[in-house]
Design an enzyme around this catalytic site. Structure first.
Site, PDB file in Angstrom:
ATOM      1  N   PRO A   1       0.768  -1.246   0.000  1.00 13.79           N
ATOM      2  CA  PRO A   1       0.000   0.000   0.000  1.00 13.79           C
ATOM      3  C   PRO A   1       0.805   1.306   0.000  1.00 13.79           C
ATOM      4  CG  PRO A   1       0.041  -0.920   2.194  1.00 13.79           C
ATOM      5  CD  PRO A   1       0.739  -1.908   1.296  1.00 13.79           C
ATOM      6  N   CYS A   2       1.466   1.588  -1.096  1.00 13.85           N
ATOM      7  CA  CYS A   2       2.225   2.838  -1.196  1.00 13.85           C
ATOM      8  C   CYS A   2       1.314   4.054  -1.139  1.00 13.85           C
ATOM      9  CB  CYS A   2       3.089   2.840  -2.451  1.00 13.85           C
ATOM     10  SG  CYS A   2       2.220   2.446  -3.970  1.00 13.85           S
TER      11      CYS A   2
END
Length: 170
Positions: free
Chosen positions: A133-134
């Site tokens: 989850p950047c």
């Protein structure tokens, strides 16, 4: 036997995605189709064939995520990168659903407190969007920073997860 790679399209409410898996079904890449960094990295992988069925397990979990029925992905991941990148992505994957962190906090949690810029770069080239989850990483000033799929998608993902920009810091 050498690895074979299969690509497939996955429609989402915020745009078409392209997934690449190896012959074991592990996720190698997941990008938005219009992702500005997608063409070069994907071209470095020799795709055996396009097969939407090969990425159906990813599509199913993404659909559950967008329906707010899934907060954690249960997929085997096989991103390609240096040992540092692999470590950075593993730490990034630990940022919980519905929270945000900064590059500096991510580096500090990984015991590399002076490496915020290196973690920022690792985040920028994360090959597996959403699942790693950047989108949950923001600037030290609390503002949204670059997202290869576009800031509109980053904001949409954070809103989907219920993040208000003041209340979700990890």
């Amino acid at each position: 036997m050498t690895d074979q790679y299969y690509s497939g399209h996955i429609p989402t409410p915020i745009g078409q995605m392209i997934a690449v898996v190896n012959n074991h079904g592990a996720v190698v890449r997941l990008d938005f189709e219009e992702d500005r960094r997608r063409p070069l990295p994907v071209s470095q992988i020799s795709i055996t064939r396009h097969d939407d069925q090969a990425v159906a397990h990813i599509a199913e979990q993404l659909h559950e995520y967008f329906a707010r029925e899934r907060r954690r992905f249960e997929l085997e991941l096989a991103p390609r990168g240096t040992p540092f990148l692999q470590s950075a992505w593993q730490h990034l994957a630990q940022v919980p659903y519905g929270t945000m962190t900064t590059y500096g906090e991510l580096a500090k949690c990984a015991d590399h407190k002076s490496s915020a810029r290196a973690y920022g770069r690792a985040n920028a080239i994360n090959p597996i969007s959403i699942i790693v989850p950047c989108h949950r990483v923001i600037g030290a000033n609390g503002k949204l920073t670059g997202y290869s799929g576009g800031l509109d998608k980053k904001e949409a993902l954070l809103q989907l997860e219920g993040c208000s920009f003041q209340a979700c810091l990890f």
